[in-house]
Write a protein that holds these residues in place. Structure first.
Motif, PDB file in Angstrom:
ATOM      1  N   ASN A   1      -6.829   6.156  -0.532  1.00  0.00           N
ATOM      2  CA  ASN A   1      -7.746   6.532   0.549  1.00  0.00           C
ATOM      3  C   ASN A   1      -9.173   6.690   0.039  1.00  0.00           C
ATOM      4  OD1 ASN A   1      -5.759   6.546   2.537  1.00  0.00           O
ATOM      5  ND2 ASN A   1      -5.243   8.691   2.185  1.00  0.00           N
ATOM      6  N   GLN A   2      -9.309   7.247  -1.161  1.00  0.00           N
ATOM      7  CA  GLN A   2     -10.638   7.409  -1.747  1.00  0.00           C
ATOM      8  C   GLN A   2     -11.307   6.049  -1.974  1.00  0.00           C
ATOM      9  OE1 GLN A   2     -12.490  10.333  -2.794  1.00  0.00           O
ATOM     10  NE2 GLN A   2     -11.056  11.269  -1.354  1.00  0.00           N
ATOM     11  N   TYR A   3     -10.543   5.106  -2.548  1.00  0.00           N
ATOM     12  CA  TYR A   3     -11.099   3.775  -2.788  1.00  0.00           C
ATOM     13  C   TYR A   3     -11.463   3.087  -1.475  1.00  0.00           C
ATOM     14  CZ  TYR A   3      -9.155   4.378  -7.480  1.00  0.00           C
ATOM     15  OH  TYR A   3      -8.864   4.850  -8.734  1.00  0.00           O
ATOM     16  N   ARG A   4     -10.609   3.251  -0.464  1.00  0.00           N
ATOM     17  CA  ARG A   4     -10.866   2.614   0.822  1.00  0.00           C
ATOM     18  C   ARG A   4     -12.119   3.188   1.481  1.00  0.00           C
ATOM     19  NH1 ARG A   4      -6.224   2.968   2.461  1.00  0.00           N
ATOM     20  NH2 ARG A   4      -6.279   4.880   3.683  1.00  0.00           N
ATOM     21  N   MET A   5     -12.297   4.511   1.410  1.00  0.00           N
ATOM     22  CA  MET A   5     -13.485   5.122   2.006  1.00  0.00           C
ATOM     23  C   MET A   5     -14.754   4.714   1.257  1.00  0.00           C
ATOM     24  SD  MET A   5     -12.338   8.940   3.271  1.00  0.00           S
ATOM     25  CE  MET A   5     -11.583   9.422   1.721  1.00  0.00           C
ATOM     26  N   GLU A   6     -14.667   4.634  -0.054  1.00  0.00           N
ATOM     27  CA  GLU A   6     -15.822   4.185  -0.831  1.00  0.00           C
ATOM     28  C   GLU A   6     -16.215   2.767  -0.449  1.00  0.00           C
ATOM     29  OE1 GLU A   6     -14.741   4.629  -4.879  1.00  0.00           O
ATOM     30  OE2 GLU A   6     -14.868   6.833  -4.881  1.00  0.00           O
ATOM     31  N   ASP A   7     -15.204   1.902  -0.302  1.00  0.00           N
ATOM     32  CA  ASP A   7     -15.480   0.529   0.099  1.00  0.00           C
ATOM     33  C   ASP A   7     -16.069   0.476   1.503  1.00  0.00           C
ATOM     34  OD1 ASP A   7     -15.112  -2.427  -0.415  1.00  0.00           O
ATOM     35  OD2 ASP A   7     -13.899  -2.217   1.395  1.00  0.00           O
TER      36      ASP A   7
ATOM     37  N   GLU B   1     -15.476  13.254   2.818  1.00  0.00           N
ATOM     38  CA  GLU B   1     -14.165  13.185   2.170  1.00  0.00           C
ATOM     39  C   GLU B   1     -14.210  12.524   0.803  1.00  0.00           C
ATOM     40  OE1 GLU B   1     -11.229  14.435   3.115  1.00  0.00           O
ATOM     41  OE2 GLU B   1     -12.205  15.403   4.818  1.00  0.00           O
ATOM     42  N   VAL B   2     -15.180  11.653   0.590  1.00  0.00           N
ATOM     43  CA  VAL B   2     -15.259  10.932  -0.682  1.00  0.00           C
ATOM     44  C   VAL B   2     -15.545  11.901  -1.823  1.00  0.00           C
ATOM     45  CG1 VAL B   2     -16.668   9.316  -2.021  1.00  0.00           C
ATOM     46  CG2 VAL B   2     -15.894   8.696   0.251  1.00  0.00           C
ATOM     47  N   GLY B   3     -14.808  11.757  -2.895  1.00  0.00           N
ATOM     48  CA  GLY B   3     -15.015  12.609  -4.063  1.00  0.00           C
ATOM     49  C   GLY B   3     -14.173  13.857  -4.086  1.00  0.00           C
ATOM     50  N   LYS B   4     -13.426  14.132  -3.014  1.00  0.00           N
ATOM     51  CA  LYS B   4     -12.574  15.321  -3.003  1.00  0.00           C
ATOM     52  C   LYS B   4     -11.395  15.124  -3.946  1.00  0.00           C
ATOM     53  CE  LYS B   4     -13.465  17.404   1.512  1.00  0.00           C
ATOM     54  NZ  LYS B   4     -12.852  17.846   2.787  1.00  0.00           N
TER      55      LYS B   4
ATOM     56  N   LYS C   1       0.840  -1.194   0.000  1.00  0.00           N
ATOM     57  CA  LYS C   1       0.000   0.000   0.000  1.00  0.00           C
ATOM     58  C   LYS C   1       0.878   1.248   0.000  1.00  0.00           C
ATOM     59  CE  LYS C   1      -3.753  -2.201   2.537  1.00  0.00           C
ATOM     60  NZ  LYS C   1      -4.589  -2.170   3.757  1.00  0.00           N
ATOM     61  N   SER C   2       0.310   2.338  -0.468  1.00  0.00           N
ATOM     62  CA  SER C   2       1.052   3.595  -0.464  1.00  0.00           C
ATOM     63  C   SER C   2       1.236   4.084   0.966  1.00  0.00           C
ATOM     64  CB  SER C   2       0.299   4.653  -1.271  1.00  0.00           C
ATOM     65  OG  SER C   2       0.155   4.232  -2.599  1.00  0.00           O
TER      66      SER C   2
ATOM     67  N   ALA D   1      -1.113   8.952  -5.371  1.00  0.00           N
ATOM     68  CA  ALA D   1      -1.457   7.531  -5.246  1.00  0.00           C
ATOM     69  C   ALA D   1      -2.050   7.230  -3.869  1.00  0.00           C
ATOM     70  CB  ALA D   1      -0.220   6.671  -5.483  1.00  0.00           C
ATOM     71  N   SER D   2      -1.494   7.857  -2.829  1.00  0.00           N
ATOM     72  CA  SER D   2      -2.037   7.678  -1.478  1.00  0.00           C
ATOM     73  C   SER D   2      -3.443   8.260  -1.376  1.00  0.00           C
ATOM     74  CB  SER D   2      -1.108   8.348  -0.458  1.00  0.00           C
ATOM     75  OG  SER D   2      -1.625   8.244   0.842  1.00  0.00           O
ATOM     76  N   HIS D   3      -3.663   9.419  -2.006  1.00  0.00           N
ATOM     77  CA  HIS D   3      -4.990  10.039  -2.003  1.00  0.00           C
ATOM     78  C   HIS D   3      -6.013   9.139  -2.701  1.00  0.00           C
ATOM     79  CE1 HIS D   3      -8.097  13.111  -2.496  1.00  0.00           C
ATOM     80  NE2 HIS D   3      -8.144  12.772  -3.768  1.00  0.00           N
ATOM     81  N   GLN D   4      -5.634   8.588  -3.840  1.00  0.00           N
ATOM     82  CA  GLN D   4      -6.552   7.708  -4.568  1.00  0.00           C
ATOM     83  C   GLN D   4      -6.837   6.439  -3.776  1.00  0.00           C
ATOM     84  OE1 GLN D   4      -4.413   7.272  -8.252  1.00  0.00           O
ATOM     85  NE2 GLN D   4      -5.516   8.955  -9.243  1.00  0.00           N
TER      86      GLN D   4
END
Length: 282
Positions: A56-62, A209-212, A4-5, A51-54
């Motif tokens: 985190n986005q995927y993790r929050m969506e999940d 935070e999702v979508g930022k 992971k990043s 990459a870390s931001h993306q």
């Protein structure tokens, strides 16, 4: 190590490895090479942050799709179970200093000492981890199991939820442990309620935070663009220097073998005679 990043970052303290073109540019005193090296580091850092931001986005969506709904419903079920067991406990609350009957192996024991002794006798029949039902107490069924690794017996009072107590060799002490396990039910209910409230807060924070977008996206684009320009300029500069060096040692400046072969035999003989006279003089 985790694929992971990383969330944290630090400056690289290793020496930069230069390629041949960069070394030539440094020797030539070209200031653009330092800018290029700085940009290389900055672009790498920004790409890692993106990459870390993306990630985190995927993790929050999940989490919003699976983790939060599942755990919220699970904790709601726990709260409902604890509330039901508390009602059962309130209906079977003894008077101060009194002892409510305990049923073990079909025998109803109204004396504390007899109940403790019967409980120790029941432990002798338990051989493994699989819980064995042996009776009931204060509205809850009693199950016994043995943990060979820790060499201890475990008693579980089952209602809508399970309430456990570790048993020792003291008969009265075991009964105290059982009552304490039931008395801690309200504390466990409070802990689950706090956890449920925390899940609600985390879910709302994740939704916000999702979508930022990545805040440094434009900076990354600008530096990547500038880096491409520098790469092209440095490559062009190195190519020019190489061409100039090739011209200085060009094929036209070296003696041609074909020209020598085209000389007449007379010229060749004269050349040899001159060489021989030179050697005689020496």
């Amino acid at each position: 190590m985790t694929s992971k990043s990383p969330v944290r970052s630090c400056e690289d303290v290793d020496e930069a490895a230069l390629n041949y073109a960069e070394i030539k540019a440094l020797c030539a005193g070209n200031p653009k090479i330092k800018e290029k090296m700085d940009l290389d580091i900055e672009v790498s850092r920004l790409k890692l942050l993106k990459a870390s931001h993306q990630s985190n986005q995927y993790r929050m969506e999940d989490s919003l799709l699976t983790y939060f709904p599942e755990n919220i419903e699970k904790n709601k079920g726990f709260i409902k179970g604890f509330e039901q067991d508390l009602k059962t406990l309130e209906k079977n609350m003894p008077d101060e200093g009194a002892f409510l009957p305990m049923i073990i192996k079909g025998d109803t024991l109204t004396d504390r000492d007899n109940a403790g002794a019967a409980l120790l006798e029941a432990c002798k029949e338990v051989k493994g981890k699989d819980p064995m039902e042996i009776g009931s107490y204060r509205g809850f069924t009693i199950h016994l199991s043995y943990d060979g690794f820790y060499n201890e017996f475990q008693l579980t009072l089952k209602g809508a939820m399970s309430h456990t107590a570790k048993l020792g060799m003291d008969s009265r002490g075991n009964l105290t442990r059982i009552d304490n396990a039931l008395a801690s039910m309200s504390d466990r209910l409070k802990a689950v309620a706090d956890q449920l409230d925390n899940l609600y807060k985390q879910r709302e924070a994740a939704k916000s935070e999702v979508g930022k977008p990545f805040l440094q996206e434009q900076e990354l684009k600008d530096k990547v663009s500038r880096l491409s320009v520098l790469d092209a300029e440095l490559n062009m500069s190195v190519s020019k220097q190489q061409k100039q060096a090739d011209r200085r040692v060009s094929k036209g400046g070296r003696p041609s073998v074909l020209d020598n072969l085209k000389q007449s035999p007379q010229a060749i003989r004269e050349g040899k005679e001159k060489q021989n006279k030179y050697m005689e003089v020496r």
